[in-house]
Design a protein around this motif. Structure first.
Motif, short mmCIF file in Angstrom:
data_model
loop_
_atom_site.label_atom_id
_atom_site.label_comp_id
_atom_site.label_asym_id
_atom_site.label_seq_id
_atom_site.Cartn_x
_atom_site.Cartn_y
_atom_site.Cartn_z
N ARG A 10 0.68 -1.13 0.05
CA ARG A 10 0.03 -0.19 -0.21
C ARG A 10 0.80 1.23 -0.17
NH1 ARG A 10 -5.16 0.31 3.80
NH2 ARG A 10 -6.21 -0.45 1.99
N VAL A 117 -9.23 7.73 -1.05
CA VAL A 117 -10.60 7.10 -0.57
C VAL A 117 -10.92 5.74 -1.77
CG1 VAL A 117 -12.92 7.52 -0.96
CG2 VAL A 117 -11.50 9.10 -0.05
N SER A 118 -10.78 5.72 -2.93
CA SER A 118 -11.09 4.72 -3.94
C SER A 118 -9.92 3.75 -4.26
CB SER A 118 -11.24 5.22 -5.29
OG SER A 118 -11.98 6.33 -5.31
N LEU A 119 -8.59 3.85 -4.25
CA LEU A 119 -7.74 2.90 -4.35
C LEU A 119 -7.26 2.28 -3.02
CD1 LEU A 119 -5.73 1.32 -6.20
CD2 LEU A 119 -4.08 3.07 -5.96
N GLU A 120 -7.05 3.17 -1.93
CA GLU A 120 -6.46 2.58 -0.81
C GLU A 120 -7.56 2.23 0.31
OE1 GLU A 120 -3.57 2.00 -0.54
OE2 GLU A 120 -2.72 2.81 -2.13
N GLU A 121 -8.92 2.80 -0.06
CA GLU A 121 -9.93 2.33 0.64
C GLU A 121 -9.91 2.89 1.92
OE1 GLU A 121 -10.51 -1.89 0.15
OE2 GLU A 121 -11.17 -1.68 -1.74
N LEU A 122 -9.61 4.33 2.46
CA LEU A 122 -9.56 4.71 3.28
C LEU A 122 -10.72 5.31 3.62
CD1 LEU A 122 -6.01 6.59 3.83
CD2 LEU A 122 -6.77 4.47 4.56
N THR A 123 -11.41 5.59 4.71
CA THR A 123 -12.50 6.38 4.91
C THR A 123 -12.31 8.02 4.93
OG1 THR A 123 -12.17 6.98 7.46
CG2 THR A 123 -13.20 4.65 6.88
N TYR A 124 -13.41 8.53 4.91
CA TYR A 124 -13.25 10.20 4.62
C TYR A 124 -12.53 11.09 5.78
CZ TYR A 124 -16.80 10.11 1.10
OH TYR A 124 -17.54 9.72 -0.16
N THR A 127 -8.77 9.80 5.53
CA THR A 127 -8.27 10.77 4.59
C THR A 127 -8.03 11.98 4.75
OG1 THR A 127 -9.27 9.42 2.71
CG2 THR A 127 -8.65 11.29 2.04
#
Length: 168
Positions: A10, A117-124, A127
């Motif tokens: 990641r 947000v989209s690739l690493e799938e972190l929450t808002y 982020t």
């Protein structure tokens, strides 16, 4: 905290997206891990380690950009080191090329939010912490990035197939 090595893929992926260069990305990952280990006492239990590491990476990257006084270059996604699970088709490569070109046209701020947000799938919230901005700004940048990405991709695909007139 878990083993830091499990976060390397990641970190490398995000570093590559930030720097646009494999060697610079590796250096950024190494600097991030050194900083994390030297400041491990600052890690708050109960938070996600990847968000903490990405925050460190982002801050280091911003410092490096400021020192150089330049904007980062982007690297095409098809040059990434990730091994695909299935061999892609020519259409897949073209779609990836189009997406990479579209991402390169986004502002760095929009691209960062979109990738986290989209690739690493972190929450808002994660982020926002990584980038040091309010959650509302994350939501706004993400919305604008998605809209702009759709617009760019629609322009790249052209007006669509030409309609032929049937002549007898």
């Amino acid at each position: 905290m878990t083993d830091l090595t499990e976060h390397l893929p990641r970190l490398r992926r995000y570093a590559r997206a930030l720097t646009g260069d494999a060697h610079a990305a590796d250096d950024l990952v190494q600097d991030t891990l050194e900083r994390a280990l030297s400041r491990f006492r600052l890690f708050r239990p109960g938070t996600r380690p990847e968000a903490w590491l990405l925050s460190i990476m982002h801050n280091l990257f911003i410092s490096q950009v400021r020192q150089r006084g330049t904007r980062p270059q982007t690297t095409p996604l098809d040059e990434a080191h990730a091994m695909p699970a299935i061999r892609g088709t020519e259409g897949d490569r073209l779609a990836l090329r189009d997406l990479d070109r579209a991402l390169a046209q986004l502002t760095p701020e929009q691209r960062e939010v979109l990738l986290l947000v989209s690739l690493e799938e972190l929450t808002y919230e994660e982020t926002a912490r990584v980038l040091g901005i309010p959650v509302g700004t994350v939501m706004s940048r993400l919305s604008r990035a998605r809209d702009r990405l759709r617009e760019i991709l629609a322009q790249q695909s052209g007006p669509g197939p030409a309609h032929l007139k049937v002549v007898k």
